[in-house]
Design a protein around this motif. Sequence first.
Motif, PDB file in Angstrom:
ATOM      1  N   SER A 353       0.850  -1.181   0.000  1.00 19.34           N
ATOM      2  CA  SER A 353       0.000   0.000   0.000  1.00 19.34           C
ATOM      3  C   SER A 353       0.887   1.232   0.000  1.00 19.34           C
ATOM      4  O   SER A 353       1.728   1.390   0.884  1.00 19.34           O
ATOM      5  CB  SER A 353      -0.921   0.025   1.221  1.00 19.34           C
ATOM      6  OG  SER A 353      -1.654   1.243   1.261  1.00 19.34           O
ATOM      7  N   PHE A 354       0.716   2.071  -1.001  1.00 16.33           N
ATOM      8  CA  PHE A 354       1.414   3.346  -1.055  1.00 16.33           C
ATOM      9  C   PHE A 354       0.468   4.414  -0.513  1.00 16.33           C
ATOM     10  O   PHE A 354      -0.224   5.100  -1.254  1.00 16.33           O
ATOM     11  CB  PHE A 354       1.812   3.680  -2.494  1.00 16.33           C
ATOM     12  CG  PHE A 354       3.014   2.937  -3.010  1.00 16.33           C
ATOM     13  CD1 PHE A 354       3.463   1.776  -2.400  1.00 16.33           C
ATOM     14  CD2 PHE A 354       3.703   3.390  -4.116  1.00 16.33           C
ATOM     15  CE1 PHE A 354       4.565   1.088  -2.877  1.00 16.33           C
ATOM     16  CE2 PHE A 354       4.814   2.712  -4.609  1.00 16.33           C
ATOM     17  CZ  PHE A 354       5.241   1.557  -3.982  1.00 16.33           C
ATOM     18  N   GLY A 355       0.416   4.486   0.804  1.00 15.68           N
ATOM     19  CA  GLY A 355      -0.434   5.499   1.421  1.00 15.68           C
ATOM     20  C   GLY A 355      -1.895   5.355   1.093  1.00 15.68           C
ATOM     21  O   GLY A 355      -2.609   6.345   0.909  1.00 15.68           O
ATOM     22  N   GLY A 356      -2.374   4.099   0.992  1.00 15.43           N
ATOM     23  CA  GLY A 356      -3.771   3.859   0.676  1.00 15.43           C
ATOM     24  C   GLY A 356      -4.019   3.537  -0.783  1.00 15.43           C
ATOM     25  O   GLY A 356      -5.152   3.195  -1.154  1.00 15.43           O
ATOM     26  N   PHE A 357      -2.991   3.618  -1.626  1.00 14.51           N
ATOM     27  CA  PHE A 357      -3.095   3.209  -3.025  1.00 14.51           C
ATOM     28  C   PHE A 357      -2.429   1.851  -3.146  1.00 14.51           C
ATOM     29  O   PHE A 357      -1.208   1.732  -3.007  1.00 14.51           O
ATOM     30  CB  PHE A 357      -2.414   4.233  -3.933  1.00 14.51           C
ATOM     31  CG  PHE A 357      -2.450   3.884  -5.403  1.00 14.51           C
ATOM     32  CD1 PHE A 357      -3.634   3.956  -6.113  1.00 14.51           C
ATOM     33  CD2 PHE A 357      -1.303   3.483  -6.068  1.00 14.51           C
ATOM     34  CE1 PHE A 357      -3.677   3.642  -7.471  1.00 14.51           C
ATOM     35  CE2 PHE A 357      -1.327   3.179  -7.419  1.00 14.51           C
ATOM     36  CZ  PHE A 357      -2.520   3.255  -8.120  1.00 14.51           C
ATOM     37  N   SER A 358      -3.230   0.823  -3.372  1.00 14.42           N
ATOM     38  CA  SER A 358      -2.717  -0.553  -3.378  1.00 14.42           C
ATOM     39  C   SER A 358      -2.047  -0.883  -4.700  1.00 14.42           C
ATOM     40  O   SER A 358      -2.570  -0.588  -5.774  1.00 14.42           O
ATOM     41  CB  SER A 358      -3.863  -1.543  -3.133  1.00 14.42           C
ATOM     42  OG  SER A 358      -4.423  -1.347  -1.855  1.00 14.42           O
ATOM     43  N   VAL A 359      -0.865  -1.499  -4.601  1.00 11.52           N
ATOM     44  CA  VAL A 359      -0.171  -1.981  -5.792  1.00 11.52           C
ATOM     45  C   VAL A 359       0.153  -3.454  -5.588  1.00 11.52           C
ATOM     46  O   VAL A 359       0.293  -3.934  -4.456  1.00 11.52           O
ATOM     47  CB  VAL A 359       1.129  -1.188  -6.074  1.00 11.52           C
ATOM     48  CG1 VAL A 359       0.825   0.292  -6.267  1.00 11.52           C
ATOM     49  CG2 VAL A 359       2.153  -1.382  -4.961  1.00 11.52           C
ATOM     50  N   SER A 360       0.260  -4.169  -6.699  1.00 12.09           N
ATOM     51  CA  SER A 360       0.603  -5.591  -6.656  1.00 12.09           C
ATOM     52  C   SER A 360       1.445  -5.909  -7.877  1.00 12.09           C
ATOM     53  O   SER A 360       1.003  -5.706  -9.016  1.00 12.09           O
ATOM     54  CB  SER A 360      -0.669  -6.449  -6.640  1.00 12.09           C
ATOM     55  OG  SER A 360      -0.338  -7.826  -6.614  1.00 12.09           O
ATOM     56  N   LEU A 361       2.662  -6.377  -7.649  1.00 10.35           N
ATOM     57  CA  LEU A 361       3.579  -6.701  -8.733  1.00 10.35           C
ATOM     58  C   LEU A 361       4.298  -8.005  -8.430  1.00 10.35           C
ATOM     59  O   LEU A 361       4.570  -8.322  -7.268  1.00 10.35           O
ATOM     60  CB  LEU A 361       4.620  -5.588  -8.922  1.00 10.35           C
ATOM     61  CG  LEU A 361       4.093  -4.269  -9.504  1.00 10.35           C
ATOM     62  CD1 LEU A 361       5.096  -3.152  -9.259  1.00 10.35           C
ATOM     63  CD2 LEU A 361       3.823  -4.415 -10.992  1.00 10.35           C
ATOM     64  N   GLY A 362       4.607  -8.761  -9.471  1.00 12.07           N
ATOM     65  CA  GLY A 362       5.332 -10.015  -9.316  1.00 12.07           C
ATOM     66  C   GLY A 362       5.970 -10.413 -10.625  1.00 12.07           C
ATOM     67  O   GLY A 362       5.849  -9.707 -11.635  1.00 12.07           O
ATOM     68  N   PRO A 363       6.657 -11.550 -10.644  1.00 10.68           N
ATOM     69  CA  PRO A 363       7.365 -11.981 -11.855  1.00 10.68           C
ATOM     70  C   PRO A 363       6.462 -12.158 -13.073  1.00 10.68           C
ATOM     71  O   PRO A 363       6.932 -12.026 -14.205  1.00 10.68           O
ATOM     72  CB  PRO A 363       7.990 -13.306 -11.430  1.00 10.68           C
ATOM     73  CG  PRO A 363       8.117 -13.221  -9.943  1.00 10.68           C
ATOM     74  CD  PRO A 363       6.930 -12.439  -9.501  1.00 10.68           C
ATOM     75  N   ASN A 364       5.187 -12.436 -12.853  1.00  9.43           N
ATOM     76  CA  ASN A 364       4.271 -12.645 -13.972  1.00  9.43           C
ATOM     77  C   ASN A 364       3.177 -11.576 -14.065  1.00  9.43           C
ATOM     78  O   ASN A 364       2.227 -11.731 -14.825  1.00  9.43           O
ATOM     79  CB  ASN A 364       3.606 -14.029 -13.850  1.00  9.43           C
ATOM     80  CG  ASN A 364       4.625 -15.148 -13.877  1.00  9.43           C
ATOM     81  OD1 ASN A 364       5.458 -15.211 -14.773  1.00  9.43           O
ATOM     82  ND2 ASN A 364       4.575 -16.021 -12.860  1.00  9.43           N
ATOM     83  N   ASP A 365       3.327 -10.513 -13.288  1.00 14.07           N
ATOM     84  CA  ASP A 365       2.322  -9.456 -13.271  1.00 14.07           C
ATOM     85  C   ASP A 365       3.010  -8.107 -13.122  1.00 14.07           C
ATOM     86  O   ASP A 365       3.533  -7.775 -12.058  1.00 14.07           O
ATOM     87  CB  ASP A 365       1.332  -9.676 -12.127  1.00 14.07           C
ATOM     88  CG  ASP A 365       0.216  -8.629 -12.110  1.00 14.07           C
ATOM     89  OD1 ASP A 365       0.140  -7.831 -13.064  1.00 14.07           O
ATOM     90  OD2 ASP A 365      -0.562  -8.617 -11.138  1.00 14.07           O
ATOM     91  N   HIS A 366       3.020  -7.320 -14.203  1.00 12.65           N
ATOM     92  CA  HIS A 366       3.668  -6.013 -14.186  1.00 12.65           C
ATOM     93  C   HIS A 366       2.662  -4.868 -14.269  1.00 12.65           C
ATOM     94  O   HIS A 366       3.037  -3.747 -14.601  1.00 12.65           O
ATOM     95  CB  HIS A 366       4.679  -5.907 -15.341  1.00 12.65           C
ATOM     96  CG  HIS A 366       5.933  -6.684 -15.114  1.00 12.65           C
ATOM     97  ND1 HIS A 366       7.028  -6.597 -15.946  1.00 12.65           N
ATOM     98  CD2 HIS A 366       6.271  -7.580 -14.148  1.00 12.65           C
ATOM     99  CE1 HIS A 366       7.983  -7.401 -15.511  1.00 12.65           C
ATOM    100  NE2 HIS A 366       7.546  -8.009 -14.418  1.00 12.65           N
ATOM    101  N   VAL A 367       1.392  -5.144 -13.978  1.00 14.96           N
ATOM    102  CA  VAL A 367       0.376  -4.089 -13.900  1.00 14.96           C
ATOM    103  C   VAL A 367       0.087  -3.865 -12.423  1.00 14.96           C
ATOM    104  O   VAL A 367      -0.508  -4.714 -11.757  1.00 14.96           O
ATOM    105  CB  VAL A 367      -0.905  -4.476 -14.662  1.00 14.96           C
ATOM    106  CG1 VAL A 367      -1.956  -3.377 -14.517  1.00 14.96           C
ATOM    107  CG2 VAL A 367      -0.597  -4.720 -16.137  1.00 14.96           C
ATOM    108  N   ALA A 368       0.501  -2.722 -11.910  1.00  9.99           N
ATOM    109  CA  ALA A 368       0.497  -2.518 -10.463  1.00  9.99           C
ATOM    110  C   ALA A 368      -0.897  -2.363  -9.877  1.00  9.99           C
ATOM    111  O   ALA A 368      -1.126  -2.722  -8.733  1.00  9.99           O
ATOM    112  CB  ALA A 368       1.335  -1.290 -10.113  1.00  9.99           C
TER     113      ALA A 368
END
Length: 385
Positions: A353-368
């Motif tokens: 969480s970037f100050g309440g803005f959730s991001v999710s990234l991994g080796p097979n997912d580059h859309v945050a």
Amino acid sequence: MHPSNPSVPGISRRAFNGLVAGAAVLGAPSLRAQSGNRIVLGQSAAFTGAAAQLGIQFHAGARLFFDQLNAQGGVNNQRIEIVQLDDGYEPDRCAENTNKLLAADVFALFGYIGTPTSLAALPLALKAQTPFFAPFTGAMGLRQPFNRLAFHLRASYNDETALIVRQLTNLGLDKVAVFHQNDAYGKAGLDGTVLALAARNLKPVATATVERNSVDVAAAVATINASRPDAVVQISAYKSCAAYIRAARAAGYGGTFYNVSFVGTQALADELGKDGAGVVVSQVVPTPYSASKPIAREFIEAIGKGGNKVQPNFSSMEGFLSAKLFTEGMRRAGSRITRDSFINGMESIGDQSFGGFSVSLGPNDHVASSFAELSMLTGDGKVRT
């Protein structure tokens, strides 16, 4: 194709001086040849023309974050700087700029503005094995197929148009027309809208186009008004969308207008003034106009620390968040930063969480992010979420 450098990528003095000469017109910092404690990013974007505010505002938000980061010593003892080149939102100029940036061996391409320009640049970045980071576009053609070098901060146009269509149909507004730019951006937004309507056994009652960087909307207005839609989904930039709204209303249209985030929300509000009342825009980053989320408070505080030189709006907020996400990848890249270690660092972010803005990234997912919400313009040039 060149491999990732064993240390921070170098840059020839002749190539870099050429870039500085081109960027100086835009007020870019006077930069010397890249040294061991500098990471230089390359950005080709619209800084003039009908989409200029998109590039200007995104760049301002990113620079705000990087300048304050650099004042604190940078990240891993590296300063992060951006060379900006103006492409006027034209693919051919963008490709030319991108070749210049890649010839100068910038560390990554950052914050490109728009679908047609990004589609011209991405193959060049991939050929040069250079990261392509946080383009200001939600087109699926830049996300699929997956590529290890490309990273996206924002939700897709499919996410935005699905939200718009859901809102319209929930309100009982089933007769939906689409006004779109006659290029890859317009087609991406049209495709998303058609997909969302088809899921409800609906289809657009009319479609019409405008050329990129044009405000010649008379034919589009005539075509769409004749279908008497409940709402018009607009997939274009702020100048043409504002021209369409004014012309459609002047011709007797009384329905509602919905836009995707790329329109440039504050720029659209400024163009329309009191005529903007009731126009809806989908957003892919949190509102900068409310302190309800910590990231918004951080952004506003940063603007104050920077002397209030940056306008708080959705475009500058996206630039700020993109710079923050890039920096997180750099922090995780280790002391010997290479393009490969940076990519590994980005992929290690996971769910954050970037100050309440959730991001999710991994080796097979580059859309945050897939975050999308709706906002509405008021008649006094403001934006309500």
